[in-house]
Design a protein around this motif. Structure first.
Motif, PDB file in Angstrom:
ATOM      1  N   UNK A 167       0.855  -1.193   0.000  1.00 50.35           N
ATOM      2  CA  UNK A 167       0.000   0.000   0.000  1.00 50.35           C
ATOM      3  C   UNK A 167       0.892   1.244   0.000  1.00 50.35           C
ATOM      4  N   UNK A 168       0.523   2.218  -0.814  1.00 48.30           N
ATOM      5  CA  UNK A 168       1.325   3.447  -0.938  1.00 48.30           C
ATOM      6  C   UNK A 168       0.414   4.649  -0.739  1.00 48.30           C
ATOM      7  N   UNK A 169       0.928   5.693  -0.081  1.00 44.36           N
ATOM      8  CA  UNK A 169       0.183   6.951   0.052  1.00 44.36           C
ATOM      9  C   UNK A 169       0.825   8.019  -0.839  1.00 44.36           C
ATOM     10  N   UNK A 170      -0.009   8.846  -1.464  1.00 47.61           N
ATOM     11  CA  UNK A 170       0.453  10.090  -2.105  1.00 47.61           C
ATOM     12  C   UNK A 170       0.048  11.207  -1.161  1.00 47.61           C
TER      13      UNK A 170
ATOM     14  N   UNK B 169       1.582   7.726 -10.700  1.00 48.84           N
ATOM     15  CA  UNK B 169       2.647   8.715 -10.968  1.00 48.84           C
ATOM     16  C   UNK B 169       2.289   9.552 -12.202  1.00 48.84           C
ATOM     17  N   UNK B 170       1.525   8.940 -13.106  1.00 47.04           N
ATOM     18  CA  UNK B 170       1.123   9.669 -14.318  1.00 47.04           C
ATOM     19  C   UNK B 170      -0.135  10.507 -14.076  1.00 47.04           C
ATOM     20  N   UNK B 171      -1.080   9.949 -13.317  1.00 45.67           N
ATOM     21  CA  UNK B 171      -2.397  10.609 -13.212  1.00 45.67           C
ATOM     22  C   UNK B 171      -2.692  11.206 -11.853  1.00 45.67           C
TER      23      UNK B 171
ATOM     24  N   UNK C   5      -5.706  17.669  -8.558  1.00 42.22           N
ATOM     25  CA  UNK C   5      -4.941  16.420  -8.664  1.00 42.22           C
ATOM     26  C   UNK C   5      -3.739  16.539  -7.724  1.00 42.22           C
ATOM     27  N   UNK C   6      -3.559  15.528  -6.916  1.00 42.26           N
ATOM     28  CA  UNK C   6      -2.337  15.435  -6.106  1.00 42.26           C
ATOM     29  C   UNK C   6      -1.424  14.452  -6.827  1.00 42.26           C
ATOM     30  N   UNK C   7      -0.368  14.990  -7.423  1.00 36.59           N
ATOM     31  CA  UNK C   7       0.493  14.181  -8.299  1.00 36.59           C
ATOM     32  C   UNK C   7       1.783  13.810  -7.574  1.00 36.59           C
ATOM     33  N   UNK C   8       1.951  12.513  -7.238  1.00 34.04           N
ATOM     34  CA  UNK C   8       3.161  12.105  -6.511  1.00 34.04           C
ATOM     35  C   UNK C   8       4.416  12.357  -7.343  1.00 34.04           C
ATOM     36  N   UNK C   9       5.477  12.809  -6.674  1.00 33.91           N
ATOM     37  CA  UNK C   9       6.748  13.081  -7.359  1.00 33.91           C
ATOM     38  C   UNK C   9       7.674  11.887  -7.130  1.00 33.91           C
TER      39      UNK C   9
ATOM     40  N   UNK D  31       3.787  14.843  -3.091  1.00 33.93           N
ATOM     41  CA  UNK D  31       3.392  15.295  -4.424  1.00 33.93           C
ATOM     42  C   UNK D  31       3.115  16.780  -4.502  1.00 33.93           C
ATOM     43  N   UNK D  32       2.782  17.192  -5.711  1.00 30.69           N
ATOM     44  CA  UNK D  32       2.370  18.574  -5.967  1.00 30.69           C
ATOM     45  C   UNK D  32       0.869  18.575  -6.232  1.00 30.69           C
TER      46      UNK D  32
END
Ligand code: GLU
Ligand code: MG
Length: 436
Positions: free
Chosen positions: A6-9, A32-34, A63-67, A88-89
């Motif tokens: 399990x991963x959190x952004x 990572x893309x969406x 959108x919270x976009x993971x870096x 993320x940003x």
């Protein structure tokens, strides 16, 4: 028990809290893309979990976009699941940085510093925190026996920091009861801020796993000592050549660094609104507290607003790499992105104004006359969050150029003030201790 990776952004928000959404690990490439969906009003959730007011209402999508460059994965090897998240940003639906994204706020400052002046900021964060897992060791300040009583906490903390790539430098028993400090090696501004977020999270994660608790709140033990987040910084060119030092200049500060520092001193009271952003922060920023309470530049002075802290005076040695400054008015209630984004904006204002910093105080401001205070631009720092917010509001676009962010931030923080209105110091400290 069957467990699935399990991963959190996540993002670090106005409240300095880390919030986000999670997904099954096999969806990482897609995420990572969406990104994950996010909501404008989330930034108005204060540190206590309430939304006293919001300019956004229930409307809007983000959108919270993971870096991929801001991943933390640590297996504590305690039988529990690994800690795995990406910072993320926050983007709007056209994929432009959102007005209230704290990480974008820092990125924009970093880009301006580079585009307008060819400069980079190298930063090392020092974090102090309260470790609630052990009984106080009376008289234990900096004591071997105090850190011994923390058991394997320092060992596990260093292991987790190393696993997370945080480059630990020191872990030490600080002056206060059950107070610990952890420092990391310097990194460029964005990475340093990412690492500050990560350091707080691995420290929290470790304490939670050990059945104890830690707090980065600015004051956990009222009347004794606070928890600072000291920001060591220096300027360099794009190739990494240090630019803060000039042996022939006043106080050894290069012309470019002097102008940068002048901007920070000038905007000092307003900066506090972003770097000391809790009601309790002003219990820490008091005289004789080893924090700071005036806008002075001090030579090796641990109560200066900005301390000049060269690491060596050895004759003949090149001291330029170790010629650093330390901003002392930040604490753990502030998002590291807001702290560095604001410091760089203040420095940019100073570079543009093109005035050198006033001379440093050598023996502290107390021994100087009123004329010398005026000459050095020494003013008291705000004595409350509401005063700091007034200074921030009066500074207008200087520290937050985007009016949507300025309005939202001031609304958020004024709601926080109202939320703790009437609490006495003990209740206030207890309230904040549990959320930072
Ligand atoms: N605990 C102090 C603070 O609140 C700092 C002590 C030190 O100089 O490390 O900033
Ligand atoms: Mg310290």
């Amino acid at each position: 028990m069957k467990r699935h990776p399990f991963i959190m952004a996540v993002c670090s928000d106005f409240a300095g809290q880390v919030r986000g959404k999670g997904f099954p690990a096999e969806d990482l490439a897609d995420r990572l893309a969406k990104g994950v969906g996010w909501t404008p009003t989330n930034v108005m959730i204060n540190c206590f979990g309430a939304i006293p007011a919001t300019p956004f209402g229930p409307r809007g999508d983000l959108i919270l976009l993971p870096d991929p460059a801001a991943e933390l994965k640590v297996d504590f090897e305690d039988g529990g699941v690994p800690e795995h998240f990406f910072i993320g940003d926050i983007l709007d639906m056209a994929r432009a940085p959102w007005s209230c994204c704290t990480r974008s706020y820092l990125k924009q400052a970093v880009e301006r510093l580079s585009a307008e002046f060819g400069l980079r900021l190298r930063v090392a964060f020092e974090h102090e925190f309260f470790h609630g897992g052990v009984a106080e060791r009376p008289g234990g300040a900096y004591g071997l026996d105090a850190i011994r009583r923390a058991g394997d906490f320092p060992h596990a903390l260093i292991a987790a920091m190393k696993a997370a790539g945080l480059e630990p430098e020191t872990v030490l028993p600080e002056y206060g009861p059950c107070q610990i400090e952890a420092t990391m090696r310097p990194a460029l501004a964005l990475q340093a801020a990412d690492r500050a977020v990560m350091l707080r999270q691995v420290t929290q994660a470790l304490a939670f796993r050990q059945g104890s608790w830690v707090s980065f709140s600015p004051v956990v033990t009222p009347g004794i000592v606070g928890n600072g987040v000291h920001v060591h910084f220096s300027l360099e060119d794009e190739a990494g050549k240090p630019l803060s030092h000039d042996g022939d200049a006043p106080d050894g500060i290069s012309d470019i660094a002097s102008r940068f520092i002048a901007g920070i001193l000038d905007l000092g009271p307003a900066l506090c609104g972003l770097t000391a952003p809790s009601v309790l922060s002003y219990e820490r920023l008091k005289p004789n507290s080893w924090s700071t309470n005036l806008t002075n530049l001090g030579w090796r002075d641990r109560e200066a607003f900005v301390r000049i802290c060269p690491v060596s005076d050895v004759p003949g040695e090149d001291v330029s790499r170790g010629f650093n400054f330390e901003y002392r008015a930040a604490d753990g209630a502030a998002s590291p992105y807001l702290v560095l984004g604001a410091l760089i904006r203040a420095g940019l204002a100073g570079l543009e104004a093109d005035e050198p910093a006033p001379p440093a105080t050598l023996d502290g401001p107390d021994v100087l006359s009123a004329e010398e205070w005026a000459l050095r631009g020494i003013r008291p720092l705000p004595s409350s969050l509401s005063e700091a917010l007034e200074a921030l509001e009066a500074a207008g676009e200087a520290l937050i150029e985007n009016s949507e962010m300025r309005i939202a931030y001031l609304m958020h923080k004024r709601g926080e003030i109202a939320a703790v209105d009437g609490l006495d110091l003990a209740a206030l400290a207890a309230r904040y201790a549990r959320v930072y």
